[in-house]
Design a protein around this motif. Structure first.
Motif, PDB file in Angstrom:
ATOM      1  N   GLY A  94       0.798  -1.209   0.000  1.00 37.87           N
ATOM      2  CA  GLY A  94       0.000   0.000   0.000  1.00 37.87           C
ATOM      3  C   GLY A  94       0.836   1.266   0.000  1.00 37.87           C
ATOM      4  O   GLY A  94       2.038   1.259   0.282  1.00 37.87           O
ATOM      5  N   ASP A  95       0.169   2.377  -0.321  1.00 39.48           N
ATOM      6  CA  ASP A  95       0.830   3.672  -0.401  1.00 39.48           C
ATOM      7  C   ASP A  95       1.188   4.199   0.985  1.00 39.48           C
ATOM      8  O   ASP A  95       0.530   3.883   1.977  1.00 39.48           O
ATOM      9  CB  ASP A  95      -0.083   4.704  -1.071  1.00 39.48           C
ATOM     10  N   VAL A  96       2.221   5.033   1.019  1.00 36.53           N
ATOM     11  CA  VAL A  96       2.567   5.799   2.212  1.00 36.53           C
ATOM     12  C   VAL A  96       2.132   7.242   1.962  1.00 36.53           C
ATOM     13  O   VAL A  96       2.610   7.891   1.036  1.00 36.53           O
ATOM     14  CB  VAL A  96       4.074   5.755   2.513  1.00 36.53           C
ATOM     15  N   THR A  97       1.214   7.727   2.785  1.00 42.88           N
ATOM     16  CA  THR A  97       0.713   9.093   2.649  1.00 42.88           C
ATOM     17  C   THR A  97       1.470  10.006   3.600  1.00 42.88           C
ATOM     18  O   THR A  97       1.642   9.686   4.775  1.00 42.88           O
ATOM     19  CB  THR A  97      -0.792   9.158   2.950  1.00 42.88           C
ATOM     20  N   LEU A  98       1.915  11.132   3.078  1.00 44.09           N
ATOM     21  CA  LEU A  98       2.650  12.126   3.864  1.00 44.09           C
ATOM     22  C   LEU A  98       1.772  13.336   4.112  1.00 44.09           C
ATOM     23  O   LEU A  98       1.133  13.852   3.193  1.00 44.09           O
ATOM     24  CB  LEU A  98       3.909  12.565   3.108  1.00 44.09           C
ATOM     25  N   TYR A  99       1.766  13.811   5.362  1.00 38.25           N
ATOM     26  CA  TYR A  99       1.144  15.072   5.742  1.00 38.25           C
ATOM     27  C   TYR A  99       2.221  15.967   6.349  1.00 38.25           C
ATOM     28  O   TYR A  99       2.586  15.795   7.514  1.00 38.25           O
ATOM     29  CB  TYR A  99       0.039  14.861   6.774  1.00 38.25           C
TER      30      TYR A  99
END
Length: 252
Positions: free
Chosen positions: A36-41
């Motif tokens: 799965g994707d790694v989401t950055l905030y």
């Protein structure tokens, strides 16, 4: 009757406006993994959040709990060291950390005690832990050059981290200069690299160090006052294939 209705609608609009002020930080896909994707905030300066496979990782949360409004509660909190732009007890007090694993060096534990999270893990440079959810955390050195006990960041006082998510490795520098341990990193897919004088390093030293370990993607962060476009250009001049992503870490 009409005046009362208008007054009520105005009050509701004010209330909605007040809650809309603190929206979640803008997100982007930092990297794809086999799971799965790694989401950055990006949040502020040295603070950011990663989300992967139902796990939410807060890195050095500062800037007030409202800056994290709309984000999932933390499963893991990584604290690099005790300086106020990385360790903010007011922010920690305002976050829901009851279910969080809080990772820190000994110097931070000495400061905050067993105050936050359901579990605290003290890590020395070189140690590795794995969570039940499949997150690997390896503590790496961060320090100033030349090493000294009276430096802004003495050797062994703080931790950078290499976080493993499935088949990808993410490096978080903390506050450091271009130390040998950074230059020797291998197989880094995403790197968050500080550059901020006089506390860490300038863009020239940062580019020189990044060129040695050549991550696939690099985000300059903790860069207040530095020319990140020059950092990008220096890597290009060195023919480093890393994708440099320049983001505004000071929007709030």
């Amino acid at each position: 009757m009409m005046k009362s209705l208008i007054s009520m609608l105005f009050a509701v609009s004010l209330a909605l406006g007040a809650t809309a002020v603190w929206a979640a930080p803008e997100s982007e896909n930092a990297i794809d993994t086999a799971q799965g994707d790694v989401t950055l905030y990006p949040v502020q300066h040295a603070s950011f959040v990663l989300e992967w496979k139902g796990q939410t990782i807060y890195v050095d949360p500062t800037h007030g709990a409202d800056a994290y409004a709309g984000l999932p509660t933390a499963d893991i909190v990584l604290l690099t060291h005790g300086h106020g732009d990385h360790l903010d007890r007011e922010t920690l007090d305002g976050l829901d950390l009851r279910k969080a694993l809080v990772v820190m060096p000994q110097a931070v534990a000495d400061d905050i005690g067993e105050t936050y999270g359901h579990a605290q893990t003290i890590m020395d440079n070189g140690e590795t832990v794995h969570t039940d959810a499949g997150v690997g955390i390896h503590a790496v050195p961060m320090y100033n050059l030349p090493p000294s006990d009276d430096a802004y960041h003495p050797r062994g006082w703080g931790n950078g981290y290499v976080v493993t998510l499935a088949d990808k490795r993410i490096y978080i520098s903390g506050d450091t200069e271009g130390i040998d341990e950074m230059r020797a990193l291998e197989n880094i897919d995403v790197a968050f690299v500080c550059m901020n004088l006089p506390y860490t390093m300038d863009v020239e030293q940062a580019a020189d160090a990044v060129a040695d370990f050549s991550p696939a993607v690099v985000y300059p962060y903790h860069y207040r006052g530095q020319d990140t476009e020059k950092f990008r250009d220096l890597l290009a001049d060195k023919n480093v294939a890393a994708e440099v992503r320049l983001r505004d870490w000071y929007a709030q």
